[in-house]
Design a protein around this motif. Structure first.
Motif, PDB file in Angstrom:
ATOM      1  N   PRO A 527       0.795  -1.237   0.000  1.00 30.47           N
ATOM      2  CA  PRO A 527       0.000   0.000   0.000  1.00 30.47           C
ATOM      3  C   PRO A 527       0.826   1.285   0.000  1.00 30.47           C
ATOM      4  CG  PRO A 527      -0.955  -1.587   1.517  1.00 30.47           C
ATOM      5  CD  PRO A 527       0.359  -2.153   1.084  1.00 30.47           C
ATOM      6  N   LEU A 528       2.150   1.171   0.221  1.00 33.41           N
ATOM      7  CA  LEU A 528       2.997   2.361   0.170  1.00 33.41           C
ATOM      8  C   LEU A 528       3.370   2.740  -1.260  1.00 33.41           C
ATOM      9  CD1 LEU A 528       5.448   1.424   3.075  1.00 33.41           C
ATOM     10  CD2 LEU A 528       3.535   3.023   3.183  1.00 33.41           C
ATOM     11  N   LEU A 529       3.213   1.825  -2.201  1.00 33.28           N
ATOM     12  CA  LEU A 529       3.656   2.064  -3.575  1.00 33.28           C
ATOM     13  C   LEU A 529       2.954   3.231  -4.258  1.00 33.28           C
ATOM     14  CD1 LEU A 529       3.974  -1.685  -4.614  1.00 33.28           C
ATOM     15  CD2 LEU A 529       5.859  -0.034  -4.437  1.00 33.28           C
ATOM     16  N   PRO A 530       1.634   3.459  -4.042  1.00 33.41           N
ATOM     17  CA  PRO A 530       1.007   4.626  -4.690  1.00 33.41           C
ATOM     18  C   PRO A 530       1.640   5.954  -4.294  1.00 33.41           C
ATOM     19  CG  PRO A 530      -0.673   3.118  -3.872  1.00 33.41           C
ATOM     20  CD  PRO A 530       0.632   2.626  -3.340  1.00 33.41           C
ATOM     21  N   ARG A 531       2.334   5.997  -3.152  1.00 30.51           N
ATOM     22  CA  ARG A 531       2.984   7.238  -2.745  1.00 30.51           C
ATOM     23  C   ARG A 531       4.078   7.633  -3.725  1.00 30.51           C
ATOM     24  NH1 ARG A 531       0.764   9.924   1.881  1.00 30.51           N
ATOM     25  NH2 ARG A 531      -0.608   8.375   2.817  1.00 30.51           N
ATOM     26  N   PHE A 532       4.631   6.669  -4.441  1.00 33.66           N
ATOM     27  CA  PHE A 532       5.673   6.953  -5.432  1.00 33.66           C
ATOM     28  C   PHE A 532       5.061   7.190  -6.816  1.00 33.66           C
ATOM     29  CE2 PHE A 532       7.734   4.600  -2.047  1.00 33.66           C
ATOM     30  CZ  PHE A 532       8.860   5.374  -1.799  1.00 33.66           C
ATOM     31  N   ALA A 550      -5.211 -12.171   1.030  1.00 34.96           N
ATOM     32  CA  ALA A 550      -4.917 -10.926   1.746  1.00 34.96           C
ATOM     33  C   ALA A 550      -3.986 -10.045   0.930  1.00 34.96           C
ATOM     34  CB  ALA A 550      -4.298 -11.233   3.101  1.00 34.96           C
ATOM     35  N   LEU A 551      -2.975 -10.677   0.299  1.00 26.69           N
ATOM     36  CA  LEU A 551      -2.036  -9.905  -0.507  1.00 26.69           C
ATOM     37  C   LEU A 551      -2.711  -9.352  -1.761  1.00 26.69           C
ATOM     38  CD1 LEU A 551       0.778  -8.876  -1.030  1.00 26.69           C
ATOM     39  CD2 LEU A 551       1.383 -11.097  -2.036  1.00 26.69           C
ATOM     40  N   ARG A 552      -3.573 -10.152  -2.364  1.00 26.51           N
ATOM     41  CA  ARG A 552      -4.299  -9.691  -3.548  1.00 26.51           C
ATOM     42  C   ARG A 552      -5.183  -8.489  -3.192  1.00 26.51           C
ATOM     43  NH1 ARG A 552      -5.876 -11.122  -8.539  1.00 26.51           N
ATOM     44  NH2 ARG A 552      -8.013 -10.666  -9.179  1.00 26.51           N
ATOM     45  N   THR A 553      -5.847  -8.570  -2.056  1.00 27.68           N
ATOM     46  CA  THR A 553      -6.689  -7.446  -1.631  1.00 27.68           C
ATOM     47  C   THR A 553      -5.853  -6.197  -1.402  1.00 27.68           C
ATOM     48  OG1 THR A 553      -8.283  -8.954  -0.609  1.00 27.68           O
ATOM     49  CG2 THR A 553      -8.307  -6.664   0.125  1.00 27.68           C
ATOM     50  N   ALA A 554      -4.678  -6.362  -0.773  1.00 25.66           N
ATOM     51  CA  ALA A 554      -3.790  -5.217  -0.539  1.00 25.66           C
ATOM     52  C   ALA A 554      -3.321  -4.616  -1.854  1.00 25.66           C
ATOM     53  CB  ALA A 554      -2.598  -5.639   0.306  1.00 25.66           C
ATOM     54  N   SER A 555      -3.045  -5.453  -2.833  1.00 31.96           N
ATOM     55  CA  SER A 555      -2.603  -4.964  -4.145  1.00 31.96           C
ATOM     56  C   SER A 555      -3.719  -4.219  -4.859  1.00 31.96           C
ATOM     57  CB  SER A 555      -2.114  -6.135  -5.001  1.00 31.96           C
ATOM     58  OG  SER A 555      -1.003  -6.765  -4.398  1.00 31.96           O
ATOM     59  N   ILE A 556      -4.934  -4.759  -4.786  1.00 34.79           N
ATOM     60  CA  ILE A 556      -6.070  -4.062  -5.409  1.00 34.79           C
ATOM     61  C   ILE A 556      -6.282  -2.705  -4.740  1.00 34.79           C
ATOM     62  CG2 ILE A 556      -8.569  -4.131  -5.763  1.00 34.79           C
ATOM     63  CD1 ILE A 556      -8.319  -7.203  -5.951  1.00 34.79           C
ATOM     64  N   ARG A 557      -6.153  -2.693  -3.422  1.00 35.16           N
ATOM     65  CA  ARG A 557      -6.313  -1.426  -2.700  1.00 35.16           C
ATOM     66  C   ARG A 557      -5.260  -0.412  -3.160  1.00 35.16           C
ATOM     67  NH1 ARG A 557      -8.956  -0.784   1.991  1.00 35.16           N
ATOM     68  NH2 ARG A 557      -8.819  -3.016   2.466  1.00 35.16           N
ATOM     69  N   ALA A 558      -4.024  -0.869  -3.344  1.00 34.55           N
ATOM     70  CA  ALA A 558      -2.962   0.027  -3.799  1.00 34.55           C
ATOM     71  C   ALA A 558      -3.266   0.557  -5.202  1.00 34.55           C
ATOM     72  CB  ALA A 558      -1.619  -0.702  -3.791  1.00 34.55           C
ATOM     73  N   LEU A 559      -3.721  -0.325  -6.091  1.00 32.23           N
ATOM     74  CA  LEU A 559      -4.061   0.117  -7.444  1.00 32.23           C
ATOM     75  C   LEU A 559      -5.216   1.114  -7.417  1.00 32.23           C
ATOM     76  CD1 LEU A 559      -3.839  -3.313  -9.320  1.00 32.23           C
ATOM     77  CD2 LEU A 559      -2.153  -1.466  -9.318  1.00 32.23           C
ATOM     78  N   LEU A 581     -15.844 -10.180  -2.633  1.00 30.03           N
ATOM     79  CA  LEU A 581     -16.588  -8.928  -2.637  1.00 30.03           C
ATOM     80  C   LEU A 581     -15.693  -7.737  -2.298  1.00 30.03           C
ATOM     81  CD1 LEU A 581     -19.264  -7.423  -2.903  1.00 30.03           C
ATOM     82  CD2 LEU A 581     -19.687  -7.896  -0.477  1.00 30.03           C
ATOM     83  N   THR A 582     -14.814  -7.893  -1.287  1.00 29.29           N
ATOM     84  CA  THR A 582     -13.958  -6.764  -0.884  1.00 29.29           C
ATOM     85  C   THR A 582     -13.084  -6.299  -2.037  1.00 29.29           C
ATOM     86  OG1 THR A 582     -13.906  -7.540   1.401  1.00 29.29           O
ATOM     87  CG2 THR A 582     -12.178  -6.003   0.728  1.00 29.29           C
ATOM     88  N   GLY A 583     -12.432  -7.233  -2.700  1.00 33.15           N
ATOM     89  CA  GLY A 583     -11.579  -6.874  -3.826  1.00 33.15           C
ATOM     90  C   GLY A 583     -12.371  -6.289  -4.973  1.00 33.15           C
ATOM     91  N   LYS A 584     -13.567  -6.814  -5.225  1.00 35.35           N
ATOM     92  CA  LYS A 584     -14.406  -6.317  -6.313  1.00 35.35           C
ATOM     93  C   LYS A 584     -14.820  -4.865  -6.058  1.00 35.35           C
ATOM     94  CE  LYS A 584     -18.357  -7.902  -9.083  1.00 35.35           C
ATOM     95  NZ  LYS A 584     -17.548  -8.452 -10.175  1.00 35.35           N
ATOM     96  N   VAL A 585     -15.229  -4.578  -4.815  1.00 33.78           N
ATOM     97  CA  VAL A 585     -15.656  -3.215  -4.462  1.00 33.78           C
ATOM     98  C   VAL A 585     -14.480  -2.251  -4.533  1.00 33.78           C
ATOM     99  CG1 VAL A 585     -16.469  -1.790  -2.554  1.00 33.78           C
ATOM    100  CG2 VAL A 585     -17.623  -3.944  -3.092  1.00 33.78           C
ATOM    101  N   LEU A 586     -13.310  -2.666  -4.006  1.00 32.91           N
ATOM    102  CA  LEU A 586     -12.137  -1.800  -4.058  1.00 32.91           C
ATOM    103  C   LEU A 586     -11.763  -1.471  -5.502  1.00 32.91           C
ATOM    104  CD1 LEU A 586      -9.869  -3.408  -1.304  1.00 32.91           C
ATOM    105  CD2 LEU A 586     -10.905  -1.128  -1.234  1.00 32.91           C
ATOM    106  N   ALA A 587     -11.756  -2.475  -6.349  1.00 37.65           N
ATOM    107  CA  ALA A 587     -11.404  -2.263  -7.753  1.00 37.65           C
ATOM    108  C   ALA A 587     -12.406  -1.342  -8.440  1.00 37.65           C
ATOM    109  CB  ALA A 587     -11.333  -3.606  -8.472  1.00 37.65           C
ATOM    110  N   LEU A 588     -13.685  -1.580  -8.176  1.00 34.04           N
ATOM    111  CA  LEU A 588     -14.711  -0.756  -8.810  1.00 34.04           C
ATOM    112  C   LEU A 588     -14.588   0.700  -8.369  1.00 34.04           C
ATOM    113  CD1 LEU A 588     -17.248  -0.605 -10.567  1.00 34.04           C
ATOM    114  CD2 LEU A 588     -18.601  -1.065  -8.505  1.00 34.04           C
TER     115      LEU A 588
END
Length: 861
Positions: A527-532, A550-559, A581-588
């Motif tokens: 999740p720190l990657l978007p800062r760059f 969990a890692l996939r969800t964190a990556s989707i959140r970062a994207l 559902l969590t990853g789908k909502v974050l991506a959307l």
């Protein structure tokens, strides 16, 4: 020889008479016109002529002061002058204070007495005028001439018992304000006047004169009514102050001592003791102790005030040494006074008081040490800060305020304290004080055995650390065992990333750590990657999509948090295919946000939102997208939202959005807007929506042919250029290659939806913005483009400059009008609005050339 002497005498007399004639000859020119104009002035009339005279007085050089004075005198004494005119002239004479130069001939004949200045003579005629005496005295009071004192004394001597009291009081007050010592004998009889107001004025005048003779006169009148006696004592103290100011401290001390008796009013006692302390003629420390032991609280508080004022450091320390002899209440007051004094030498006495048997004294001592304690007081604060009582609160507050050499280092060294609660408090204090020198100790605290201390240390690093401690923080997150603590460190790292001076190095260290980390740590690193926000950072974020859930969800959140639309397509695909559902909502949500970032016009924005609507997994997400569709001023957006009018879960949101779209499109298609609003009123999802629709319908005619929504770019600015200069500087939106500009959809609000308020949207000064919209015309037709702007406006139609006005004005609809020709199909309208200062806004409307409504056009950004 006698012949030559007579000849010389004649020459001298001729020169003297010539000088007198030149001096006394009034100068008349066109500048005297305003003085003639004010002769008949009455209150409530135009002040234009008064303002001209006032300005002449204000800016007159010394060489013209006498000329202006003579004009004012002539006006004052003119038989036609009104009372209002004369009162104004009195004020001007008071301001025109240049002292006339003594004529050469009078300096030569030094044995002649100095003449009374003309303005004093003129004002003397009105000194006993019931209407003008107050203003005449007002003018005379500040004039630096002995003639004024002589005039006032003579006037006072001529007063009779029948004299109007108000006039008498005015004369006495003027004499007092001028401090005329020669008038003391004249003033004395009036102290015994039967009129208390006259007696009071005489007593106050003696106090302002404040000579030894005035003091002796005041001393004579010790048997007076209570109210007048207080006035006498106040004037007596003024005389004592005057003696002290002149260095006669012995006399002043005796006078203060006389007024300090306990049978005098408390206000007099306070003032007297204060004066006495400042003379240095008494044992100041003992005086302070005596004051603190007085029953009158005002005298006890005076002691604290005096401690902050006296310059005798030895006396203050002598007093501090006697603190334990005082009552607890007196100790508290004395401690406050010592703290306000700011003398760090007194801190040893306050340290001793911090261990007093009385709780109030301990609290006061700790609070005082916060001001003067320095590093030597740090142990006291540390030992008390964990207590739950008032002492603990005072210590915690004091830790933030404690100042002096070595305090910061002492606080950092104390992080080894055995009490975990105290260690946590100290970390908060170090953070709030911004002590970056303590970062090594704070980093060590990240390995503390107490979880609360560790989390507080992580937060401290987030607030204080930079490039030097960033690598250690990255490494520590790999070793932190619990998710909660890793999240705290993640938040801290996010703050530090924003402060890194070497972003490339920071990203390299982060990606290296991600490759070495297990999935649990990666969840907090990715999740720190978007800062760059770079492509390399994006590649690292994409790599996590193939990891654990969990890692996939964190990556989707970062994207989804990415600062640019670069991962937009990935997010759309993820929103479509993701099963969790969590990853789908974050991506959307990330995809929807990037639609707003990337869309260049309403068509692209509408297409993206409608596609997102088809991907929404539940009504909650659809509700959010509907709220975004409400900002798209397009008939297709309206039609898509209408589909949900009958959906029980979405009806209120859909109808409310429809109202907003109808308002935004009313300028281009009033019939569609009216039909939509009538339909909502007939079938409301809620009473609030019905009211919203009805209010919009009532104002619909105002929107006709107005542009109420635009795509906006900017602001743009250039160093050293103000708003007017920026008007002719071409920025990217008006150049041929303007593809990479970010355009944002903006709309008006409130009662004037056509008015775009940049002050509300952006704010600031010396900037420009650009507005762009599309006008779809059914055919080639002439039109009138009406513009309003604050400040200037340039307009291009289909790339051709059609209007420019570098104005400075408030914006109103229709300020500028230009005839244009619309081509069949799509026309692009671009506006440039510059801003100097103050309000900032713009508006536009299309009309037929005769001013009627323009038919056959649709307007959309």
């Amino acid at each position: 020889m006698r012949y030559h002497t007579n000849r010389l005498t004649c020459c001298v007399m001729v020169l003297i008479l010539t000088a007198i004639t030149v001096i006394q000859s009034p100068a008349t020119d066109e500048k005297s016109a305003p003085y003639d104009a004010i002769l008949n002035y009455e209150y409530g009339q135009s002040r234009l002529a008064l303002s001209e005279v006032e300005e002449a007085v204000r800016v007159a050089p010394p060489a013209e002061a006498l000329i202006i004075e003579q004009r004012l005198i002539d006006t004052l004494t003119h038989y036609q002058a009104t009372d209002a005119c004369r009162q104004f002239v009195c004020r001007m004479l008071r301001r025109n204070t240049t002292t006339p130069t003594e004529p050469t001939w009078r300096r030569l004949l030094f044995f002649l007495p100095s003449p009374t200045p003309p303005r004093v003579k003129a004002l003397a005629h009105f000194i006993d005028d019931p209407t003008l005496s107050h203003m005449a005295l007002f003018a005379l009071q500040e004039m630096p001439s002995p003639a004024v004192d002589k005039l006032l004394r003579k006037t006072l001597a001529d007063m009779t018992p029948e004299t109007e009291p108000a006039l008498l009081i005015g004369i006495i007050g003027a004499i007092g304000q001028r401090g005329d010592g020669k008038a003391v004998k004249l003033l004395a009889p009036f102290v015994e006047s039967e009129n208390p107001d006259i007696a009071r004025a005489a007593l106050q005048a003696l106090g302002h004169i404040a000579t030894p003779k005035a003091a002796k006169t005041l001393e004579r009148f010790q048997v007076l009514p209570m109210a007048l006696n207080q006035v006498r004592l106040e004037s007596w103290l003024r005389c004592a102050d005057a003696r002290a100011d002149k260095g006669d401290l012995k006399t002043a001390a005796a006078m203060y001592m006389h007024a300090s008796k306990d049978y005098y009013p408390i206000q007099i006692q306070v003032a007297a003791h204060r004066g006495l302390a400042h003379t240095g003629r008494v044992d100041t420390a003992q005086l302070l102790v005596d004051l603190l032991e007085e029953e009158e609280r005002d005298l006890r508080l005076l002691a604290a005030k005096l401690l902050s004022e006296i310059t005798d450091d030895a006396a203050a320390l002598d007093f501090a040494a006697r603190l334990p002899e005082l009552s607890p209440e007196s100790q508290v007051i004395g401690i406050r006074g010592l703290a306000a004094r700011g003398d760090r030498n007194a801190s040893l006495y306050l340290i001793s008081a911090a261990s007093s048997q009385y709780s109030d004294v301990r609290v006061a001592a700790v609070m005082g040490l916060a001001e003067i304690g320095g590093a030597r007081a740090v142990p006291i604060f540390i030992n008390a800060c964990s207590k739950p009582d008032a002492l603990g609160q005072a210590a915690r507050t004091g830790l933030y305020r404690l100042s002096g050499y070595g305090v910061d280092k002492a606080l950092a060294n104390a992080l080894v304290h055995p009490d975990a609660q105290i260690r946590a408090i100290l970390l908060d204090v170090l953070t709030a004080r911004g002590i970056t020198d303590a970062l090594p100790e704070i980093l060590d605290a990240c390995g503390d055995g107490d979880a609360r201390v560790r989390e507080t240390a992580y937060k401290a690093l987030g607030a204080l650390a930079g490039d030097d401690f960033y690598p250690a923080m990255i490494e520590s997150i790999l070793e932190i065992p619990t998710p909660t603590e890793r999240e705290t460190m993640q938040t801290a790292l996010a703050s530090v990333v924003g402060r890194l001076t070497n972003q490339e190095r920071g990203l390299r260290l982060l990606t290296q750590a991600i490759r070495r980390a297990d999935d649990a740590a990666k969840v907090n690193l990715i999740p720190l990657l978007p800062r760059f926000g770079t492509q390399a950072a994006l590649n690292a974020a994409l790599s996590g999509l193939s990891g654990s859930d969990a890692l996939r969800t964190a990556s989707i959140r970062a994207l989804a948090d990415w600062p640019t639309p670069a991962p937009m397509q990935t997010l759309r695909e993820t929103a479509e295919k993701e099963t969790q559902l969590t990853g789908k909502v974050l991506a959307l949500r990330g995809y929807v946000r990037m639609i707003g970032q990337s869309a260049q016009n309403t068509d692209e924005r509408l297409k993206g939102y409608l596609e997102a609507m088809s991907l929404a997994p539940n009504d909650g997400e659809r509700r959010g997208i509907i709220s975004l569709l409400a900002n798209v001023p397009d008939s297709k957006a309206l039609e898509s939202v209408k589909r949900y009018w009958d959906n029980e879960a979405l009806a209120i949101d859909a109808q409310s959005a429809s109202v907003r779209i109808a308002v935004a499109t009313a300028g281009a298609d009033p019939k569609m807007a009216r039909d939509t609003l009538n339909a909502i009123i007939a079938k409301p999802a809620s009473p609030a929506v019905k009211v919203q629709a009805q209010e919009a319908l009532n104002k619909l005619d105002q929107y006709r042919n107005c542009v109420v929504s635009w795509m906006m770019a900017g602001p743009f600015a250039e160093d050293g250029k103000d708003g007017a200069a920026l008007f002719d500087i071409p920025f990217a939106p008006e150049t041929s290659d303007a593809r990479d500009i970010q355009w944002n959809l903006v709309s008006g609000a409130g009662d004037q939806p056509w008015m775009i308020d940049f002050g509300r949207l952006i704010g600031g000064e010396n900037k420009v913005v650009y507005l762009q919209t599309r006008i779809i015309s059914d055919s080639v037709q002439p039109a009138r483009l009406e513009l309003g702007s604050d400040d200037g406006v340039k307009a291009w139609l289909n790339g051709k400059l059609v209007h420019a006005n570098n104005a400075s004005r408030p914006a109103e609809l229709g300020q500028d009008a230009v005839d244009v020709t619309l081509k069949a199909g799509e026309n692009t309208l671009l506006l440039k609005i510059n801003q100097g200062g103050g309000n900032w806004a713009a508006c536009a409307r299309l009309r037929a050339t005769d001013g009627s409504a323009l038919e056959g056009v649709t307007i959309k950004p």
